[in-house]
Design an enzyme around this catalytic site. Structure first.
Site, PDB file in Angstrom:
ATOM      1  N   MET A  87      19.869 -42.486  72.722  1.00 26.26           N
ATOM      2  CA  MET A  87      19.199 -43.670  72.172  1.00 26.26           C
ATOM      3  C   MET A  87      18.926 -43.505  70.680  1.00 26.26           C
ATOM      4  SD  MET A  87      16.644 -44.433  75.399  1.00 26.26           S
ATOM      5  CE  MET A  87      16.418 -42.688  75.828  1.00 26.26           C
ATOM      6  N   PRO A  92      28.200 -41.529  83.155  1.00 25.55           N
ATOM      7  CA  PRO A  92      28.307 -42.146  81.830  1.00 25.55           C
ATOM      8  C   PRO A  92      29.131 -43.422  81.764  1.00 25.55           C
ATOM      9  CG  PRO A  92      29.754 -40.254  81.996  1.00 25.55           C
ATOM     10  CD  PRO A  92      28.983 -40.291  83.271  1.00 25.55           C
ATOM     11  N   LYS A 148      17.446 -52.835  80.047  1.00 22.45           N
ATOM     12  CA  LYS A 148      16.690 -53.026  78.804  1.00 22.45           C
ATOM     13  C   LYS A 148      17.669 -53.153  77.648  1.00 22.45           C
ATOM     14  CE  LYS A 148      12.548 -50.475  80.214  1.00 22.45           C
ATOM     15  NZ  LYS A 148      12.905 -50.275  81.627  1.00 22.45           N
ATOM     16  N   ASP A 164      20.718 -50.789  85.905  1.00 21.84           N
ATOM     17  CA  ASP A 164      20.490 -50.828  84.464  1.00 21.84           C
ATOM     18  C   ASP A 164      21.636 -51.521  83.727  1.00 21.84           C
ATOM     19  OD1 ASP A 164      18.089 -49.550  84.553  1.00 21.84           O
ATOM     20  OD2 ASP A 164      18.854 -47.560  84.056  1.00 21.84           O
ATOM     21  N   THR A 195      25.037 -36.666  83.278  1.00 21.61           N
ATOM     22  CA  THR A 195      24.310 -37.275  82.167  1.00 21.61           C
ATOM     23  C   THR A 195      25.251 -37.516  80.980  1.00 21.61           C
ATOM     24  OG1 THR A 195      22.308 -37.128  80.831  1.00 21.61           O
ATOM     25  CG2 THR A 195      23.566 -35.091  81.121  1.00 21.61           C
TER      26      THR A 195
END
Length: 468
Positions: A378, A220, A265, A243, A326
């Site tokens: 998200m 994270p 992104k 990323d 995660t």
């Protein structure tokens, strides 16, 4: 870092030492390990210095012109230190005035010598005893034959370069040489075994290189949450494709000369398509390189690791996967949010609020049932739509919500609100960083960085009207 560590080539170059006492002698003992031309300026010499034929007694009295052309200057005469320092600096010559860092332009580290392997430990002059302690530990760790091994490596470099391709294969060869069979044989004094181990390593790594890709979870954000295996992969990589959510601190742990390709992104901005990222991975791997695809969190949790794996395997590229912590787990731990707890909740659902076509569809009626807990990825931009769907499905507007922004990082914020006011909380508090939204987790915590938001009936009604 105020002092930048470097190693200076002193072969056949003049080093001037001002002073001939005990302090000067200590510095000269180190200099005698080099191939420098050592000149001393002092009224008298320590007996150890006068007996050494490598040391030239240049003069008894100091004059600035004695420094002309020197590579380095040491001053170990307290009365002359300011004068010597000024003269050296006027000539652009690095100078060390013993125990006077304020008039020195370089300092001398503690040294572990396994020539040609040299380890230097510095504390920028703040803690010399600490540096000495570290030196003693390292000295005990390094075998005395290490220098012999390094010297043998130097004699083999041209041969290795002609057989083993540059890059990861050559690094793998040297890894085996320094830490495997060749080293063990050399330390044991067995030259036959050394030659056999050396030829095996050359054969294994000299074969045509095969590219491969490692899908690596970066966790994270906190670099200390990186797994040992992930760290090793970053050290082995020829290319790192990373990323936007990978923290700079994690990238700092990667090999310095690895090629880095950002493919992050950014919401509402032009970003690489997944097909373009797949093409980059294929292109680099087909060059015979080890590619690390570095993802925030875990590759298989909303990281599109499965899509990349399928594309690579279809092209015959070997893939291995290194899991990461995660975000839902890392952020909850950092914010002290138990995701399961006896007597409260026995399960949690991980879901994404975004899809390629907008807000993701879920079984909102099941998620809205009392006692259900979910962690939403998200979800910052889609929080209003998610809240509307859950409220429409019957979730109580007072259902607790905890937002963890920039979890595990120094900029972490924890905001407590309700599903009826989550959109208001996000906008009022200006949540813009990566965040996990936990719905249905009871909390009775009190902390300085937690901002509670009550149920806002008007916001809830506005969310419902927007969804109708």
């Amino acid at each position: 870092m105020r002092y930048f560590p470097i190693f200076v080539d002193l072969k056949d170059r003049r080093v001037v030492v001002v002073g001939g006492g005990e302090e000067a002698t200590r510095k000269i003992r180190l200099l005698l390990k080099t191939e420098a031309v050592i000149e001393v300026v002092a009224s008298e010499l320590h007996p150890e210095l006068s007996a050494n034929p490598r040391i030239r007694w240049a003069a008894k009295d100091f004059s600035p012109d004695l420094l002309d052309g020197a590579a380095l200057v040491y001053s170990a005469d307290k009365d002359l230190n300011p004068t010597v320092s000024a003269a050296a600096q006027a000539r652009g010559i690095p100078v060390n005035a013993v125990d006077e860092a304020d008039i020195s332009t370089f300092i001398v580290p503690s040294i572990v010598d396994r020539d040609p392997v040299v380890v230097a430990i510095g504390t920028e002059g703040t803690a010399p005893v600490l540096a000495q302690g570290i030196r003693a530990r390292i000295d005990g760790m390094l075998p005395h034959g290490l220098g012999k091994l390094a010297a043998r490596a130097q004699s083999l470099r041209d041969k290795v370069a002609s057989i083993v391709p540059h890059g990861n294969r050559r690094r793998a060869f040297w890894q085996e040489f320094f830490f495997g069979g060749p080293r063990a044989a050399l330390e044991g004094g067995d030259e036959v075994a050394f030659d056999l181990a050396l030829n095996d390593a050359l054969f294994n790594e000299g074969k045509p290189a095969a590219g491969r890709v490692s899908l690596v979870g970066a966790g994270p954000g906190d670099p200390e949450l990186l797994t040992l295996k992930a760290h090793r992969k970053l050290q082995e990589a020829d290319v790192i494709v990373y990323d936007r959510l990978v923290s700079p601190a994690v990238l700092e742990l990667a090999r310095r000369d690895a090629v880095r390709i950002p493919v992050g992104k950014t919401p509402f901005e032009p970003s690489p398509r997944q097909s373009e990222i797949n093409d980059i991975l294929l292109r680099e791997a087909k060059k015979g390189l080890h590619v690390v695809r570095l993802k925030g969190g875990d590759p298989y949790i909303f990281g599109r690791g499965g899509e990349e794996q399928a594309a690579l395997e279809a092209a015959g590229i070997p893939v291995d996967v290194v899991p990461g912590i995660t975000a839902a787990l890392g952020c909850a731990a950092s914010a002290k949010l138990p995701l399961t707890q006896r007597g409260q909740n026995r399960s949690i659902t991980l879901l994404t609020a975004a899809s390629e076509h907008g807000v993701a569809e879920h079984n909102w009626a099941a998620l809205a049932q009392p006692g259900q807990v979910c962690a939403i990825y998200m979800g910052v931009n889609a929080a209003g739509d998610v809240a509307a769907n859950l409220l429409s499905a019957g979730m109580s507007p007072a259902t607790p919500v905890t937002i963890v922004e920039n979890g595990t990082l120094p900029t972490e914020r924890v905001i407590e609100t309700t599903i009826g006011s989550v959109w208001d909380a996000i906008h009022t508090r200006g949540v813009s960083g990566p965040a996990i939204i936990y719905v249905g987790l009871p909390s009775d915590r009190a902390a300085a960085n937690i901002v509670p938001f009550p149920v806002r009936e008007d916001i809830r009604d506005a969310i419902l009207r927007a969804a109708s």
